[in-house]
Design an enzyme around this catalytic site. Structure first.
Site, PDB file in Angstrom:
ATOM      1  N   GLY A  38       0.822  -1.215   0.000  1.00 51.91           N
ATOM      2  CA  GLY A  38       0.000   0.000   0.000  1.00 51.91           C
ATOM      3  C   GLY A  38       0.850   1.257   0.000  1.00 51.91           C
ATOM      4  O   GLY A  38       2.030   1.229  -0.364  1.00 51.91           O
ATOM      5  N   GLY A  43       5.891   4.686  -8.457  1.00 50.76           N
ATOM      6  CA  GLY A  43       6.647   3.442  -8.658  1.00 50.76           C
ATOM      7  C   GLY A  43       5.667   2.277  -8.771  1.00 50.76           C
ATOM      8  O   GLY A  43       5.741   1.450  -9.686  1.00 50.76           O
ATOM      9  N   HIS A  44       4.701   2.236  -7.836  1.00 50.45           N
ATOM     10  CA  HIS A  44       3.701   1.155  -7.870  1.00 50.45           C
ATOM     11  C   HIS A  44       2.836   1.254  -9.123  1.00 50.45           C
ATOM     12  O   HIS A  44       2.552   0.246  -9.770  1.00 50.45           O
ATOM     13  CB  HIS A  44       2.765   1.259  -6.662  1.00 50.45           C
ATOM     14  CG  HIS A  44       3.428   1.012  -5.349  1.00 50.45           C
ATOM     15  ND1 HIS A  44       3.540   1.982  -4.383  1.00 50.45           N
ATOM     16  CD2 HIS A  44       3.981  -0.100  -4.830  1.00 50.45           C
ATOM     17  CE1 HIS A  44       4.150   1.482  -3.325  1.00 50.45           C
ATOM     18  NE2 HIS A  44       4.434   0.224  -3.565  1.00 50.45           N
ATOM     19  N   GLN A  68       8.128  -9.183   7.716  1.00 54.26           N
ATOM     20  CA  GLN A  68       9.334  -8.689   7.051  1.00 54.26           C
ATOM     21  C   GLN A  68       9.929  -7.456   7.730  1.00 54.26           C
ATOM     22  O   GLN A  68      10.912  -6.902   7.271  1.00 54.26           O
ATOM     23  CB  GLN A  68       9.083  -8.432   5.571  1.00 54.26           C
ATOM     24  CG  GLN A  68       8.202  -7.246   5.240  1.00 54.26           C
ATOM     25  CD  GLN A  68       7.875  -7.217   3.746  1.00 54.26           C
ATOM     26  OE1 GLN A  68       7.065  -7.980   3.256  1.00 54.26           O
ATOM     27  NE2 GLN A  68       8.513  -6.320   3.005  1.00 54.26           N
ATOM     28  N   GLY A 156       9.482  -4.081  -8.309  1.00 57.98           N
ATOM     29  CA  GLY A 156      10.315  -2.946  -8.701  1.00 57.98           C
ATOM     30  C   GLY A 156      11.796  -3.234  -8.457  1.00 57.98           C
ATOM     31  O   GLY A 156      12.166  -3.928  -7.512  1.00 57.98           O
ATOM     32  N   GLU A 157      12.636  -2.654  -9.322  1.00 56.50           N
ATOM     33  CA  GLU A 157      14.090  -2.849  -9.170  1.00 56.50           C
ATOM     34  C   GLU A 157      14.680  -2.008  -8.041  1.00 56.50           C
ATOM     35  O   GLU A 157      15.847  -2.139  -7.727  1.00 56.50           O
ATOM     36  CB  GLU A 157      14.802  -2.519 -10.485  1.00 56.50           C
ATOM     37  CG  GLU A 157      14.600  -3.591 -11.527  1.00 56.50           C
ATOM     38  CD  GLU A 157      15.414  -3.355 -12.782  1.00 56.50           C
ATOM     39  OE1 GLU A 157      15.955  -2.240 -12.955  1.00 56.50           O
ATOM     40  OE2 GLU A 157      15.488  -4.288 -13.607  1.00 56.50           O
ATOM     41  N   GLN A 162      15.561  -7.961  -3.268  1.00 60.42           N
ATOM     42  CA  GLN A 162      14.275  -8.660  -3.111  1.00 60.42           C
ATOM     43  C   GLN A 162      13.874  -9.331  -4.435  1.00 60.42           C
ATOM     44  O   GLN A 162      13.416 -10.479  -4.448  1.00 60.42           O
ATOM     45  CB  GLN A 162      13.203  -7.656  -2.676  1.00 60.42           C
ATOM     46  CG  GLN A 162      11.779  -8.167  -2.796  1.00 60.42           C
ATOM     47  CD  GLN A 162      10.766  -7.176  -2.245  1.00 60.42           C
ATOM     48  OE1 GLN A 162      10.596  -7.094  -1.042  1.00 60.42           O
ATOM     49  NE2 GLN A 162      10.083  -6.444  -3.098  1.00 60.42           N
ATOM     50  N   SER A 194       9.453   5.819  -2.984  1.00 60.40           N
ATOM     51  CA  SER A 194       9.270   4.833  -1.931  1.00 60.40           C
ATOM     52  C   SER A 194       8.148   5.320  -1.025  1.00 60.40           C
ATOM     53  O   SER A 194       7.986   6.540  -0.838  1.00 60.40           O
ATOM     54  CB  SER A 194      10.567   4.721  -1.115  1.00 60.40           C
ATOM     55  OG  SER A 194      10.310   4.117   0.128  1.00 60.40           O
ATOM     56  N   SER A 195       7.403   4.384  -0.465  1.00 61.49           N
ATOM     57  CA  SER A 195       6.332   4.776   0.461  1.00 61.49           C
ATOM     58  C   SER A 195       6.929   5.507   1.660  1.00 61.49           C
ATOM     59  O   SER A 195       6.269   6.325   2.297  1.00 61.49           O
ATOM     60  CB  SER A 195       5.571   3.544   0.938  1.00 61.49           C
ATOM     61  OG  SER A 195       5.124   2.830  -0.181  1.00 61.49           O
TER      62      SER A 195
HETATM   63  O1  PAF Z   1       8.203  -4.615  -1.952  1.00 60.74           O
HETATM   64  C1  PAF Z   1       7.230  -4.672  -1.175  1.00 60.74           C
HETATM   65  O2  PAF Z   1       6.403  -3.761  -1.113  1.00 60.74           O
HETATM   66  C2  PAF Z   1       7.073  -5.874  -0.274  1.00 60.74           C
HETATM   67  O3  PAF Z   1       8.304  -6.344   0.155  1.00 60.74           O
HETATM   68  C3  PAF Z   1       6.244  -7.004  -0.907  1.00 60.74           C
HETATM   69  C4  PAF Z   1       6.923  -7.574  -2.136  1.00 60.74           C
HETATM   70  C5  PAF Z   1       4.869  -6.468  -1.285  1.00 60.74           C
HETATM   71  C6  PAF Z   1       6.057  -8.134   0.097  1.00 60.74           C
HETATM   72  O4  PAF Z   1       5.398  -7.709   1.243  1.00 60.74           O
END
Ligand code: PAF
Length: 289
Positions: A38, A43-44, A68, A156-157, A162, A194-195
């Site tokens: 969210g 970027g999203h 995480q 995203g890169e 990740q 970035s959020s």
């Molecule tokens: O990149 C993110 O926003 C998070 O790490 C993801 C991939 C949604 C997993 O919670």
């Protein structure tokens, strides 16, 4: 709360609703997944637009994944804006479906992560500074991929480590999906979107543009200087920015993520950085060759 619609947008909350909707889509239709936590930004939306252009149906998951976060303060402060997010997606396309499950729905057996073996990809950089982070990411991404069963999933890169770990995850777990990496989207001063940027003061947000400038210069220097000399130069540069604390700069092999020891012509390298701007932790990276 169960599924609801905001104007034309369908918001699914449970596995049952998701499964029932997916089974109504019909055979032979392609399905794309964009996993997010969210607080959506450009970027999203670039990931979502790519998914829409390549699939018949796109699902955007919105779930702040507790496993995480190695730092509980960071989890508490993580921006939450589901109503705003839904409106952003709705403006983008009436065809997107949102999956926004609860923690209980995603972790019915309790909030713990699976322990994965990612062949060392998870031990460097973010993995070294955020213990357990990639087990948490792996757990939630594996759950989402198994629930949605998409043909393609988009990442995203900016979170390049990740991205490599998710690619490894689907290999070791034999999950039939194409993992698509998408380019970093930047603010006008170069700061990677970035959020977390929302939590920066205007002054820090401006100053944080230095992260990308440093990466660009590292790229220019890479042709003629050693990794050590570039990293030393970058560390020195940050001494002139007391509001920013450089946690790491690493030049690494793009595939193995192992720090560069001696350049090889047939390998691709990237520079990776993590920087604290006040209490906000920012990461970024750049392809060097
Ligand atoms: O990149 C993110 O926003 C998070 O790490 C993801 C991939 C949604 C997993 O919670």
């Amino acid at each position: 709360m169960l599924a609801f619609s905001v104007k034309s947008m369908l918001v699914l909350k449970t596995e049952k609703e998701l499964k029932s909707h997916l089974s109504s889509l019909g055979d032979g239709k392609s399905l794309g997944l964009v996993p997010t936590m969210g607080a959506l930004h450009h970027g999203h939306t670039s990931l979502v637009q790519r998914a829409i252009s390549e699939n018949d149906t796109t699902i955007v998951s919105i779930f702040i994944n507790p496993t995480q976060f190695n730092n509980q303060e960071d989890l508490k402060k993580y921006p939450q804006s589901i109503t705003k997010d839904i409106h952003i997606l709705e403006k983008l396309s009436g065809k997107v479906i949102v999956f926004a499950p609860s923690v209980e729905e995603m972790y019915p057996q309790g909030v713990t992560s699976t322990a994965y073996r990612f062949d060392g990809l998870d031990k460097v950089m973010e993995g070294a500074f955020r213990e357990g982070h990639f087990d948490g990411v792996g757990t939630v991404v594996e759950t989402l991929l198994r629930l949605v069963n998409p043909h393609k999933a988009y990442f995203g890169e900016k979170d390049f480590q990740q991205l490599q770990i998710v690619k490894r995850l689907v290999q070791i777990k034999d999950i039939p999906v194409d993992i698509i990496g998408c380019p970093i989207v930047r603010e006008p001063n170069g700061l990677a979107m970035s959020s977390r940027n929302e939590r920066l003061s205007p002054a820090l947000r401006k100053e944080a543009g230095i992260i990308y400038k440093t990466l660009e210069t590292a790229k220019r220097k890479f042709g003629t200087e050693s990794a050590k000399s570039i990293m030393d130069w970058a560390k020195n540069k940050f001494k002139g920015h007391p509001n920013l604390e450089l946690e790491y700069i690493v030049i690494a092999d793009e595939k193995t993520l192992m720090p560069l020891k001696g350049k090889k012509d047939n390998k691709k390298y990237r520079a990776f950085m993590a920087v604290y701007a006040g209490t906000v932790r920012l990461i970024d990276n750049i392809a060097l060759n």
